[in-house]
Design a protein around this motif. Sequence first.
Motif, PDB file in Angstrom:
ATOM      1  N   VAL A  95      48.821  41.380  52.169  1.00  0.00           N
ATOM      2  CA  VAL A  95      49.430  40.223  52.828  1.00  0.00           C
ATOM      3  C   VAL A  95      49.456  39.031  51.891  1.00  0.00           C
ATOM      4  CG1 VAL A  95      49.264  38.666  54.813  1.00  0.00           C
ATOM      5  CG2 VAL A  95      48.657  41.076  55.056  1.00  0.00           C
ATOM      6  N   PHE A  96      48.348  38.849  51.134  1.00  0.00           N
ATOM      7  CA  PHE A  96      48.310  37.715  50.202  1.00  0.00           C
ATOM      8  C   PHE A  96      49.399  37.830  49.148  1.00  0.00           C
ATOM      9  CE2 PHE A  96      43.462  37.555  50.988  1.00  0.00           C
ATOM     10  CZ  PHE A  96      43.685  36.976  52.216  1.00  0.00           C
ATOM     11  N   PHE A  97      49.552  39.058  48.584  1.00  0.00           N
ATOM     12  CA  PHE A  97      50.560  39.244  47.518  1.00  0.00           C
ATOM     13  C   PHE A  97      51.973  39.116  48.066  1.00  0.00           C
ATOM     14  CE2 PHE A  97      47.030  41.272  45.158  1.00  0.00           C
ATOM     15  CZ  PHE A  97      47.167  40.589  43.971  1.00  0.00           C
ATOM     16  N   ASP A  98      52.136  39.583  49.311  1.00  0.00           N
ATOM     17  CA  ASP A  98      53.467  39.407  49.900  1.00  0.00           C
ATOM     18  C   ASP A  98      53.802  37.927  50.030  1.00  0.00           C
ATOM     19  OD1 ASP A  98      53.714  42.108  50.043  1.00  0.00           O
ATOM     20  OD2 ASP A  98      53.189  42.259  52.183  1.00  0.00           O
ATOM     21  N   GLU A  99      52.853  37.128  50.474  1.00  0.00           N
ATOM     22  CA  GLU A  99      53.085  35.691  50.563  1.00  0.00           C
ATOM     23  C   GLU A  99      53.255  35.080  49.182  1.00  0.00           C
ATOM     24  OE1 GLU A  99      49.793  34.185  52.669  1.00  0.00           O
ATOM     25  OE2 GLU A  99      50.403  34.966  54.637  1.00  0.00           O
ATOM     26  N   HIS A 100      52.507  35.630  48.216  1.00  0.00           N
ATOM     27  CA  HIS A 100      52.576  35.130  46.845  1.00  0.00           C
ATOM     28  C   HIS A 100      53.960  35.366  46.259  1.00  0.00           C
ATOM     29  CE1 HIS A 100      51.000  33.880  42.973  1.00  0.00           C
ATOM     30  NE2 HIS A 100      51.489  34.997  42.421  1.00  0.00           N
ATOM     31  N   GLU A 101      54.513  36.567  46.517  1.00  0.00           N
ATOM     32  CA  GLU A 101      55.849  36.874  46.005  1.00  0.00           C
ATOM     33  C   GLU A 101      56.907  36.047  46.706  1.00  0.00           C
ATOM     34  OE1 GLU A 101      56.553  38.757  43.503  1.00  0.00           O
ATOM     35  OE2 GLU A 101      54.476  39.381  43.152  1.00  0.00           O
TER      36      GLU A 101
END
Length: 858
Positions: free
Chosen positions: A137-143
């Motif tokens: 979830v963090f990386f999805d938000e990061h991208e």
Amino acid sequence: MGSLFRSAEMTLCQLFLQSEAAYACVSELGELGLVQFRDLNPDVNVFQRKFVNEVRRCDEMERKLRYLEKEIKKDGIPMLDTGENPEAPQPREMIDLEATFEKLENELREVNQNAEALKRNFLELTELKQILRKTQVFFDEHEGGINPTDSMTRALISEDSIARQSTLGPVQLGFPEKHFDPEDFLPCFVAGVILRERIPAFERMLWRACRGNVFLRQAEIETPLEDPSTGDQVYKSVFIIFFQGDQLKTRVKKICEGFRATLYPCPEAPTDRREMAMGVMTRIEDLNTVLGQTQDHRHRVLVAAAKNIKNWFIKVRKIKAIYHTLNLFNLDVTQKCLIAECWVPVLDMENIQLALRRGTERSGSSVPPILNKMETPEDPPTYNNTNKFTNAFQILIDSYGVASYREMNPSPYTIITFPFLFAVMFGDLGHGAIVTVFALWMILKEKPLAAKKSDNEIWNIFFGGRYLILLMGFFSMYTGLIYNDVFSKSINIFGSRWQTYNLNTTGVKLLPNEIMLDPATPEYMGTPYPIGMDPIWQLAQNKIIFQNSFKMKISIILGITHMLFGVSISLFNMKYFNQTMNILFDFIPQVIFLSFLFLYMCIMMFIKWFEYYASNEPEDFAYGTRCAPSILITFINMVLQKSTPVEEGCNPELYPGQMILQKVLFICALLCVPWMLLAKPIYIMRQRAQKELHHQITTPRENGDAEAMHNNTSSPPVQHGGHGEEDSGTGDLFIRQAIHTIEYVLGSVSHTASYLRLWALSLAHAQLSEVLWTMVLSKGLALDDWVGGIALYLIFAFWGTLTIGILVLMEGLSAFLHTLRLHWVEFQSKFYEGAGYAFQPFAFEAILDTGSTGPSED
């Protein structure tokens, strides 16, 4: 019956046992429980005794059994208790027991270590699974770009740091362009798991240590995780920290290590994270299977151990007790024989011989043990043989002091007097029934309740005294019937002997609570109520006045009877120990003093009851209530040698010759004081003088004239016990006798007054019961309809709680303590010394009950 009324006769014996038969013989004596061994090695340290290694081996086996017991209780497995009492194993069986316990402990520890390692791996994989799921979830938000208003975003950014979001790509972390060096600041991150309560402090430390040049995201793990070391459930959170440069990386890892956060590898590529998550799920499933098999194996081991652990504990404790006892013995010079000294009851010598013979046969020894009686000036221990019924009463006596050897035992008489005096203060048919039902329940459920072996001290006191409580309840029901008192109400069984109402001069019917009972009026029919008090007294205004007089006189009569009985018992002690001097100079004057004063006062009460009656007729005036003398005033005037003033027309004496007899009785009682004070010391002094004179006369004749002349020419011998010592001994004798005399004379008065507590507590109990009825339960009976039913239900529950808590428990405890004082002080002080020490035999039963075998010899 000798051991019931007087402690059993004891003798000191010397026991010779062959070394190979000693263990089996001591084992048989432990099962019998009738021998108290003496320590023949008091100066030898415990770690220097012969069987110290065997005791240590038993301690080690006991430690392993306690470890098994703890693990069994941890899994909630019931331990089988068949109630069997296995015999003590032979010494050669100790090796098998040690091997069994060693195997079980090692197997269980290995299983626990493997289970802990598997749980630790399972925890790590579970945490890694949560990291891969949350960081996705963090990386999805990061991208997709960071939303500054997102509630799940937590950034620690200093004033100098800049978070830039490019329109074409992910967020860029760094310093202003004038400080930026791509080679020095390489973007990277770490991910891990930390305890949830450490998150705030963890964030602050990252902020301060990294000066805000980090970006932290965290999310809570919803389900608790099990700590493999302690088994506790803990709550943790997943975090990921973005930063730039190896310098910050080192600093962040040290901070994570300081907060005991666990770091896990987390790939940057989504495909790598997906593959890792699949591999983690596969490993978790495999671990679950292995953990289940491990737990099943551990459960089987513990179930098998639970079937035998009770018997194992009994065997090990018996072995330890035997070797601990053998360490009290002496070894002869040949090292082939053990010598012991022990106290044994004379009447049980045959049983002890049979037990020693059985032990010798079990060991296969051909040399029989030898048990010889020994002469000793030492006072033997006191042994009163009891059963489950008499044990509680004996404990009450021993709590004051263990009887001297062969002294009269007050316990048989206490079985009757204790519950009776308690019931005089606690007399209520209803409350006595509650106590009786409770005691009957404990007695009927005796075996299952005893098998539970509760650690609650208060419950153990109640259960141990169940037969005492039963008698207290029975006697309370009897006195409650005599008082005609059931929860402050009376029972009209035979019909009242009084008219229940009357008309006054105006013709108005009197209400029940306005009745004033007077036996001299026509309301009284003249015939007594068959059993106890007439129920009409419950409604009379003068109820308290009547009960005061009745209960006060009964208390004095019971007290004088109880004390005279105690003084009479002292005669049996004096006759048994051949103390003729004490009979002449202590017992006789004590009985005369108590009887001529206080017993005479009780006799006057009976004379007054028989001679005077209620009557308003002029011809019966001299024997009416107005002429009835006060016994207390009459007794005081008897001591002061004064005549009692009487009203005109009344008899000045209760019986003919009263004043002359009272003077004679008082003078005789007064003469008993110097009799008790001086007669015994003077008699002892005369005996000493006669012995010294006899010694001076017989010594020259025995030694001859020549030796006498030689003694006259030589220096005079040193005389022990000269004039100074004589004066000291005589003075101590007079002082001791004066203390006893003053204590008895003053005690006769104070002890008689002390029995008035029977009257006071009885009235207090009755009045408190009436207050509860009037102030509580009667309120519920005053309401009607369905509202009254509900109110009565609630008020009855409240009344029942107060009745049980205050009247039964608190008042019962108060009456119990007052009864205990009457027996310890007023009764036992007349004959009981209590200067002995208890017989403590070597008995497996007592050792297994306490769970210990004495001091450990480590």
